[in-house]
Design an enzyme around this catalytic site. Structure first.
Site, PDB file in Angstrom:
ATOM      1  N   LYS A 227       1.383  24.367  -4.491  1.00 27.66           N
ATOM      2  CA  LYS A 227       0.066  23.787  -4.235  1.00 27.66           C
ATOM      3  C   LYS A 227       0.113  22.903  -2.994  1.00 27.66           C
ATOM      4  CE  LYS A 227      -3.086  20.246  -6.072  1.00 27.66           C
ATOM      5  NZ  LYS A 227      -3.278  19.247  -7.137  1.00 27.66           N
ATOM      6  N   ASP A 232      -6.585  14.900  -1.162  1.00 27.77           N
ATOM      7  CA  ASP A 232      -7.575  15.202  -2.192  1.00 27.77           C
ATOM      8  C   ASP A 232      -8.499  14.004  -2.394  1.00 27.77           C
ATOM      9  OD1 ASP A 232      -9.032  16.227  -4.269  1.00 27.77           O
ATOM     10  OD2 ASP A 232      -7.459  15.934  -5.775  1.00 27.77           O
ATOM     11  N   LYS A 239     -12.930  10.711  -6.145  1.00 25.93           N
ATOM     12  CA  LYS A 239     -12.013   9.799  -6.816  1.00 25.93           C
ATOM     13  C   LYS A 239     -12.349   8.361  -6.439  1.00 25.93           C
ATOM     14  CE  LYS A 239      -7.985  12.921  -6.515  1.00 25.93           C
ATOM     15  NZ  LYS A 239      -7.624  13.062  -7.934  1.00 25.93           N
ATOM     16  N   ASP A 250      -0.512  15.149  -2.704  1.00 19.75           N
ATOM     17  CA  ASP A 250      -1.038  16.272  -3.474  1.00 19.75           C
ATOM     18  C   ASP A 250      -0.577  17.616  -2.919  1.00 19.75           C
ATOM     19  OD1 ASP A 250      -2.336  16.866  -5.816  1.00 19.75           O
ATOM     20  OD2 ASP A 250      -4.305  17.105  -4.901  1.00 19.75           O
ATOM     21  N   ASP A 309     -12.869  17.942  -8.577  1.00 14.39           N
ATOM     22  CA  ASP A 309     -11.552  17.308  -8.487  1.00 14.39           C
ATOM     23  C   ASP A 309     -10.485  18.112  -9.221  1.00 14.39           C
ATOM     24  OD1 ASP A 309      -9.759  15.396  -7.639  1.00 14.39           O
ATOM     25  OD2 ASP A 309     -10.146  14.022  -9.304  1.00 14.39           O
ATOM     26  N   GLU A 311      -9.345  21.014  -8.267  1.00 12.61           N
ATOM     27  CA  GLU A 311      -9.308  22.020  -7.205  1.00 12.61           C
ATOM     28  C   GLU A 311      -7.963  22.710  -7.072  1.00 12.61           C
ATOM     29  OE1 GLU A 311      -6.777  19.221  -5.587  1.00 12.61           O
ATOM     30  OE2 GLU A 311      -8.646  18.834  -6.650  1.00 12.61           O
ATOM     31  N   ARG A 313      -5.950  24.014  -9.241  1.00 13.06           N
ATOM     32  CA  ARG A 313      -5.828  25.256 -10.015  1.00 13.06           C
ATOM     33  C   ARG A 313      -6.605  26.402  -9.363  1.00 13.06           C
ATOM     34  NH1 ARG A 313      -8.106  22.234 -15.122  1.00 13.06           N
ATOM     35  NH2 ARG A 313      -6.958  20.644 -13.961  1.00 13.06           N
TER      36      ARG A 313
END
Length: 467
Positions: A227, A232, A239, A250, A309, A311, A313
């Site tokens: 990933k 993010d 967030k 991230d 949020d 995202e 996956r």
């Protein structure tokens, strides 16, 4: 990067100070075997061989001194790290030869991330090894862990999708691997969820899928997916500031995947490697994906966006679908993905223990055993079939973020499972990629958690006859 090869070298009888490793349970026996002057020095230093305790022991001449280091009763990679951080510059020798798994801590205790802040010059502490064959392996592991740390510690202004692509290309060039990057219209058409997550950051930080291929096509094909959310914000489900503070990390899954690929290629593991890194920034703009949007996917499944949020996956789903397709009709015989995917995994297991999911129990067992062997622990969580209904949507095939927050890491794993054929062995590591506080050999910041376990499992699987 730190020159780890200069810090662990063959023992050819060079002058060196002896470094005694003393386990607390054997302290009295060790002490009773020492001459009186050593016992006196140990008493003066109040050394009891508790883990991390350290004492310098004078010898008969000014430069004839040794040191004692207390360690726990079970060997760990970090046993030598306190000494490596505190000893004076010089050469050191262990009475028993090679430090074993503790070589990693010796090396990494002398690594610094100094791209943005000038640090004091590090005194070079060199350990002599009585087993030259194991030096290269220890140095390679230290380089891989340091790669993860350095990539994760680099802030998003210098580690966006383009820079992450560049990191993959740099590693590929070192090993004669080929790369391809899909972006723009090709990404929209072939990987629509990756494109949707990253479109608010276009054009400066456009999303892309970066792929690397290496190895003999006749060898078993494996796929490694990471990933790569370079920052993010949470998207429109933004967030809070405190939640955004560490979101440069991230892309930690991508860092793990790239470091693992580097290990595989450097060791010339007999596999055909396919590395896939979806690289995006989850930003906010007028064309950002919205809660309630329905996205197509490479797999052909439609996905309703309940939360922007969730995202990671989404981009992994498209990348996993591509990985499973293989090349020329030859599918991989296993897929491993790394991701900083859910806060739920951290609530359940804390920062040091990655959550492990898999659809093949024999493969899961092999990875857990490898993690125990190299002291890189993982904890299996179930792909609990009773929770699959949580992913249902009234208007699409899947919902990306079930309401209620129950079993958040499990439902994320179940979401990813939809993009992997049931008969294709697959492992998913939900890792934190961060040390929230410093420990010997493990500074606060980026961390490789699960990397060494997966590497050991792959070594055991593809080179079972190695010494």
């Amino acid at each position: 990067m730190t020159d780890f090869a200069s810090l662990l070298v063959p023992d050819r009888g060079q002058p060196a100070h002896v470094l005694h490793i003393v386990r607390a349970a054997g302290f009295d026996e060790w002490l009773n075997a020492q001459p009186e002057r050593v016992r006196a020095a140990v008493a003066a230093a109040s050394f009891k061989a508790k883990p991390g305790e350290f004492a310098l022991i004078p010898g008969n001449k000014a430069d004839d001194w040794s040191a004692a280091l207390g360690v726990g009763d079970t060997a760990t990679p970090w046993d030598l790290a306190p000494a490596a951080a505190r000893l004076p510059e010089g050469h050191y020798r262990l009475p028993d030869g090679h430090p074993g798994i503790a070589a990693l801590g010796w090396l990494l205790a002398q690594h610094r991330f100094d791209r943005y802040k000038q640090a004091e010059p590090m005194p070079q502490r060199v350990l002599l090894s009585g087993d030259p064959a194991r030096i290269e392996e220890s140095v390679a592991l230290a380089r891989a862990v340091a790669m993860v740390r350095d990539l994760v510690d680099t802030p998003a202004n210098d580690m966006g999708p383009a820079e992450l692509q560049g990191a993959v290309e740099d590693v590929a060039n070192q090993h004669g691997a080929s790369t391809r990057t899909t972006r723009g219209d090709g990404l929209e058409q072939g990987f629509p969820m990756i494109a949707a997550v990253g479109r608010a950051a276009v054009p400066a930080r456009a999303p892309r899928l970066v792929e690397l291929e290496w190895g003999d096509p006749a060898h078993p094909r494996i796929a490694i997916v990471g990933k790569g959310v370079c920052f993010d914000s949470g998207g429109l489900d933004i967030k809070p500031g405190s939640g955004m503070r560490l979101m440069k990390k991230d892309m930690g899954g991508a860092a793990h995947a790239l470091a693992l690929a580097d290990l595989i290629m450097a060791a010339r593991l007999p596999v055909r490697l396919h590395l896939l890194i979806p690289a995006v920034e989850n930003a906010i703009a007028g064309d950002a994906m919205r809660p309630g949007d329905i996205l197509p996917s490479r797999k052909g499944l439609s996905v309703e966006i309940a939360n922007t949020d969730a995202e990671g996956r989404l981009i992994l789903g498209d990348a996993l679908a591509k990985a499973a397709e293989g090349d020329g009709g030859i599918r991989p015989e296993l897929i491993v993905d790394f991701a900083t995917l859910t806060g739920a995994a951290r609530v359940a297991l804390g920062p040091e223990l990655p959550a492990l999911f898999g659809n093949d129990e024999a493969l899961v067992a092999a990875l857990l055993a490898a993690g125990r062997e190299v002291r890189d622990p993982l904890w299996q969580l179930p792909l609990w079939p009773g929770y699959r209904d949580m992913l249902k949507s009234d208007v699409a095939d899947l919902n990306n973020a079930p309401d209620g927050g129950f079993a958040g890491s499990i439902t994320a794993g179940l979401f990813l499972e939809k993009f992997v054929p049931a008969d294709l062995p697959w492992l998913h590591l939900d890792t934190f990629a961060w040390n929230p506080s410093a420990k010997p050999g493990r500074p606060k910041g980026g961390a490789a958690l699960g990397l060494r376990a997966v590497w050991a499992m792959l070594e055991n699987r593809y080179t079972p006859d190695r010494d």
